[in-house]
Scaffold this motif. Structure first.
Motif, PDB file in Angstrom:
ATOM      1  N   VAL A 142      -6.534   7.780  -5.503  1.00  0.00           N
ATOM      2  CA  VAL A 142      -6.346   8.219  -4.131  1.00  0.00           C
ATOM      3  C   VAL A 142      -5.892   6.698  -3.267  1.00  0.00           C
ATOM      4  O   VAL A 142      -5.073   6.534  -2.433  1.00  0.00           O
ATOM      5  N   ARG A 143      -7.037   5.740  -3.736  1.00  0.00           N
ATOM      6  CA  ARG A 143      -6.535   4.375  -2.974  1.00  0.00           C
ATOM      7  C   ARG A 143      -5.095   3.909  -3.461  1.00  0.00           C
ATOM      8  O   ARG A 143      -4.522   3.461  -2.316  1.00  0.00           O
ATOM      9  N   ASP A 144      -4.823   3.948  -4.741  1.00  0.00           N
ATOM     10  CA  ASP A 144      -3.312   3.486  -5.235  1.00  0.00           C
ATOM     11  C   ASP A 144      -2.298   4.178  -4.264  1.00  0.00           C
ATOM     12  O   ASP A 144      -1.342   3.635  -3.698  1.00  0.00           O
ATOM     13  N   ASN A 145      -2.479   5.545  -4.120  1.00  0.00           N
ATOM     14  CA  ASN A 145      -1.525   6.557  -3.504  1.00  0.00           C
ATOM     15  C   ASN A 145      -1.499   6.222  -2.340  1.00  0.00           C
ATOM     16  O   ASN A 145      -0.540   6.417  -1.503  1.00  0.00           O
ATOM     17  N   MET A 146      -2.772   5.712  -1.477  1.00  0.00           N
ATOM     18  CA  MET A 146      -2.617   5.705  -0.066  1.00  0.00           C
ATOM     19  C   MET A 146      -1.952   4.450   0.281  1.00  0.00           C
ATOM     20  O   MET A 146      -1.197   4.178   1.045  1.00  0.00           O
ATOM     21  N   ALA A 147      -2.079   3.539  -0.602  1.00  0.00           N
ATOM     22  CA  ALA A 147      -1.505   2.136  -0.385  1.00  0.00           C
ATOM     23  C   ALA A 147      -0.006   2.295  -0.571  1.00  0.00           C
ATOM     24  O   ALA A 147       1.004   1.756   0.290  1.00  0.00           O
ATOM     25  N   GLN A 148       0.565   3.207  -1.523  1.00  0.00           N
ATOM     26  CA  GLN A 148       1.957   3.447  -1.860  1.00  0.00           C
ATOM     27  C   GLN A 148       2.312   4.170  -0.770  1.00  0.00           C
ATOM     28  O   GLN A 148       3.584   3.611  -0.132  1.00  0.00           O
ATOM     29  N   ARG A 149       1.827   5.218  -0.256  1.00  0.00           N
ATOM     30  CA  ARG A 149       2.335   5.749   1.155  1.00  0.00           C
ATOM     31  C   ARG A 149       2.593   5.031   2.212  1.00  0.00           C
ATOM     32  O   ARG A 149       3.325   5.058   3.255  1.00  0.00           O
ATOM     33  N   GLU A 150       1.220   4.370   2.430  1.00  0.00           N
ATOM     34  CA  GLU A 150       1.300   3.341   3.615  1.00  0.00           C
ATOM     35  C   GLU A 150       2.468   2.384   3.821  1.00  0.00           C
ATOM     36  O   GLU A 150       3.148   1.971   4.498  1.00  0.00           O
ATOM     37  N   ALA A 151       2.728   1.920   2.299  1.00  0.00           N
ATOM     38  CA  ALA A 151       3.839   0.979   2.442  1.00  0.00           C
ATOM     39  C   ALA A 151       5.342   1.706   2.648  1.00  0.00           C
ATOM     40  O   ALA A 151       6.193   1.219   3.234  1.00  0.00           O
ATOM     41  N   GLU A 152       5.564   3.023   2.007  1.00  0.00           N
ATOM     42  CA  GLU A 152       6.721   3.890   2.172  1.00  0.00           C
ATOM     43  C   GLU A 152       6.879   4.201   3.640  1.00  0.00           C
ATOM     44  O   GLU A 152       7.909   3.925   4.267  1.00  0.00           O
ATOM     45  N   LEU A 153       5.596   4.502   4.462  1.00  0.00           N
ATOM     46  CA  LEU A 153       5.658   4.738   5.730  1.00  0.00           C
ATOM     47  C   LEU A 153       6.179   3.559   6.648  1.00  0.00           C
ATOM     48  O   LEU A 153       6.761   3.402   7.722  1.00  0.00           O
ATOM     49  N   GLY A 154       5.553   2.105   6.284  1.00  0.00           N
ATOM     50  CA  GLY A 154       5.834   1.009   6.924  1.00  0.00           C
ATOM     51  C   GLY A 154       7.369   0.614   6.814  1.00  0.00           C
ATOM     52  O   GLY A 154       8.067   0.215   7.742  1.00  0.00           O
ATOM     53  N   GLU A 155       7.794   0.962   5.692  1.00  0.00           N
ATOM     54  CA  GLU A 155       9.415   0.664   5.540  1.00  0.00           C
ATOM     55  C   GLU A 155      10.269   1.705   6.253  1.00  0.00           C
ATOM     56  O   GLU A 155      11.161   1.313   6.991  1.00  0.00           O
ATOM     57  N   ALA A 156       9.589   2.991   6.498  1.00  0.00           N
ATOM     58  CA  ALA A 156      10.500   4.026   7.223  1.00  0.00           C
ATOM     59  C   ALA A 156      10.259   3.719   8.637  1.00  0.00           C
ATOM     60  O   ALA A 156      11.409   3.607   9.280  1.00  0.00           O
ATOM     61  N   LEU A 157       9.214   2.973   9.080  1.00  0.00           N
ATOM     62  CA  LEU A 157       9.146   2.911  10.460  1.00  0.00           C
ATOM     63  C   LEU A 157       9.508   1.324  10.950  1.00  0.00           C
ATOM     64  O   LEU A 157       9.434   1.095  12.003  1.00  0.00           O
ATOM     65  N   GLY A 158       9.861   0.498   9.726  1.00  0.00           N
ATOM     66  CA  GLY A 158      10.250  -0.937  10.079  1.00  0.00           C
ATOM     67  C   GLY A 158       9.108  -1.718  10.605  1.00  0.00           C
ATOM     68  O   GLY A 158       9.224  -2.652  11.067  1.00  0.00           O
TER      69      GLY A 158
END
Length: 114
Positions: free
Chosen positions: A60-76
Motif C-alpha cells: 500500500v505504501r509503495d502504491n501510494m507513493a507511486q500514485r502520489e507521484a503520478e498525480l503530482g506530474e499530472a497537476l504539475g
C-alpha cells in the motif's frame, strides 16, 4: 515347528509395533500435548498473519507513493511544499514553572473553601 516359531515371532513383533504406535498416539492426545500443539499452531498462524499484514502495508505504501507521484506530474506539482515556521510559544502552559503560577488567579489550595 519352524512354522510355529515364525508365526509366534511375527505375532510378537506385530504386538510390539501396535503397542508402540498406540502409546505414541496416547501421548499425543494428552491435554498438555494438545495444548502445546494448539499453541504452536496459533503462533504459526499469527506469524503468517503478521507477515501478510506487513507485506500488505508495504504494498500500500509503495502504491501510494507511486500514485502520489503520478498525480503530482499530472497537476504539475514538482516541488516539496514549504513547511510552516516552528512555533514560538508552547501550546500548553507549564504549570510547574513559577511564572505561570504567579499570573494565575486560580488557587490550587483545596482547603480554602472549608
Amino acid at each position: 515347528m519352524f512354522r510355529r516359531t515364525f508365526w509366534f515371532t511375527t505375532g510378537v513383533a506385530a504386538g510390539v509395533w501396535a503397542t508402540t504406535k498406540v502409546n505414541r498416539k496416547l501421548k499425543q492426545l494428552t491435554p498438555e500435548s494438545l495444548a502445546a500443539t494448539a499453541a504452536n499452531k496459533a503462533l504459526d498462524a499469527g506469524h503468517r498473519l503478521k507477515d501478510r499484514a506487513v507485506g500488505f502495508a508495504l504494498d500500500v505504501r509503495d502504491n501510494m507513493a507511486q500514485r502520489e507521484a503520478e498525480l503530482g506530474e499530472a497537476l504539475g506539482i514538482h516541488e516539496d511544499p514549504e513547511l510552516p515556521a516552528p512555533r514560538c510559544f508552547a501550546a500548553i502552559e507549564n504549570r510547574n514553572n513559577p511564572k505561570y503560577v504567579e499570573r494565575s488567579t486560580y488557587s490550587y489550595n483545596r482547603n480554602e473553601d472549608h
